[in-house]
Design an enzyme around this catalytic site. Structure first.
Site, PDB file in Angstrom:
ATOM      1  N   TYR A   2      -7.074  -1.694 -20.197  1.00 16.22           N
ATOM      2  CA  TYR A   2      -7.262  -1.977 -18.768  1.00 16.22           C
ATOM      3  C   TYR A   2      -7.809  -0.793 -17.966  1.00 16.22           C
ATOM      4  O   TYR A   2      -8.076  -0.936 -16.772  1.00 16.22           O
ATOM      5  CB  TYR A   2      -5.932  -2.452 -18.152  1.00 16.22           C
ATOM      6  CG  TYR A   2      -5.400  -3.706 -18.820  1.00 16.22           C
ATOM      7  CD1 TYR A   2      -6.133  -4.892 -18.795  1.00 16.22           C
ATOM      8  CD2 TYR A   2      -4.182  -3.704 -19.497  1.00 16.22           C
ATOM      9  CE1 TYR A   2      -5.667  -6.044 -19.413  1.00 16.22           C
ATOM     10  CE2 TYR A   2      -3.704  -4.855 -20.114  1.00 16.22           C
ATOM     11  CZ  TYR A   2      -4.445  -6.022 -20.077  1.00 16.22           C
ATOM     12  OH  TYR A   2      -3.981  -7.153 -20.691  1.00 16.22           O
ATOM     13  N   HIS A  34     -10.856 -10.889 -14.817  1.00 18.87           N
ATOM     14  CA  HIS A  34     -10.017 -10.262 -15.846  1.00 18.87           C
ATOM     15  C   HIS A  34     -10.669  -8.938 -16.187  1.00 18.87           C
ATOM     16  O   HIS A  34     -11.874  -8.900 -16.486  1.00 18.87           O
ATOM     17  CB  HIS A  34      -9.925 -11.122 -17.112  1.00 18.87           C
ATOM     18  CG  HIS A  34      -9.201 -12.401 -16.880  1.00 18.87           C
ATOM     19  ND1 HIS A  34      -7.835 -12.447 -16.701  1.00 18.87           N
ATOM     20  CD2 HIS A  34      -9.649 -13.670 -16.764  1.00 18.87           C
ATOM     21  CE1 HIS A  34      -7.481 -13.706 -16.488  1.00 18.87           C
ATOM     22  NE2 HIS A  34      -8.555 -14.464 -16.505  1.00 18.87           N
TER      23      HIS A  34
HETATM   24  C1  DQA Z   1      -5.744  -9.755 -17.740  1.00 19.07           C
HETATM   25  C2  DQA Z   1      -5.834 -10.461 -19.089  1.00 19.07           C
HETATM   26  C3  DQA Z   1      -4.578 -11.268 -19.350  1.00 19.07           C
HETATM   27  O1  DQA Z   1      -4.659 -11.896 -20.620  1.00 19.07           O
HETATM   28  C4  DQA Z   1      -3.361 -10.374 -19.341  1.00 19.07           C
HETATM   29  O2  DQA Z   1      -2.194 -11.142 -19.509  1.00 19.07           O
HETATM   30  C5  DQA Z   1      -3.276  -9.524 -18.140  1.00 19.07           C
HETATM   31  C6  DQA Z   1      -4.499  -8.907 -17.634  1.00 19.07           C
HETATM   32  C7  DQA Z   1      -6.975  -8.840 -17.491  1.00 19.07           C
HETATM   33  O3  DQA Z   1      -7.161  -8.422 -16.360  1.00 19.07           O
HETATM   34  O4  DQA Z   1      -7.695  -8.529 -18.429  1.00 19.07           O
HETATM   35  O5  DQA Z   1      -2.205  -9.260 -17.619  1.00 19.07           O
HETATM   36  O6  DQA Z   1      -5.733 -10.729 -16.721  1.00 19.07           O
END
Ligand code: DQA
Length: 144
Positions: A25, A102
């Protein structure tokens, strides 16, 4: 012309952005992402409001309150994106144009992340571009 109002919603665990699983992330914190979004908004004379919760009902409540109060929504519903029909219904109910974001490339990860139950009710989805995905979503909503 009235200033555009954009609502940014982040769901479960996204308060930990910048500190959890940085290799996935990134290291930009949610506070940094939010202040950049506010700055992008100001540049266009728009108001950006940010909200995060780890409680699903609070996400639903803020979506309900967005009705007639915002011109666009950016939502990263975190894991709820993959299974929350309640959040999906609330996006439809609020009637506000919504972009799904995402940070990670959900298609390159576990199988369960490849499904988004909210994607069909959003105008579009931006995945895999890290924090930049939020900024692109904001630029889009400020232009259309
Ligand atoms: C997310 C992707 C999701 O699968 C995960 O549960 C997250 C972050 C992303 O920003 O890539 O919490 O939403």
């Amino acid at each position: 012309m009235k200033a555009k109002r954009i609502l940014v919603i982040n769901g479960a665990n996204l308060n930990l952005t910048g500190t959890r699983e940085k290799e996935i992330y990134g290291s930009t914190t949610l506070a940094e992402i939010e202040s950049e979004l506010v700055r992008i908004g100001k540049e266009s004379g728009a108001e950006v409001t940010c909200f995060q919760s780890n409680i699903e009902g609070e996400i639903i409540n803020i979506l309900h309150s967005a009705r007639n109060n915002f011109d666009g929504i950016i939502i990263n519903a975190g894991a709820w994106s993959h299974y929350s029909y309640a959040i999906r219904d609330a996006i439809v109910a609020c009637g506000v144009k919504t972009v799904e974001v995402h940070m990670s490339n959900v298609f390159a990860r576990e199988e369960f992340r490849r499904t988004s139950v909210i994607a069909p009710v959003c105008v579009g989805s931006i995945v895999g571009l890290g924090a930049y995905g939020y900024y692109l979503a904001a630029k889009y909503l400020l232009e259309v």
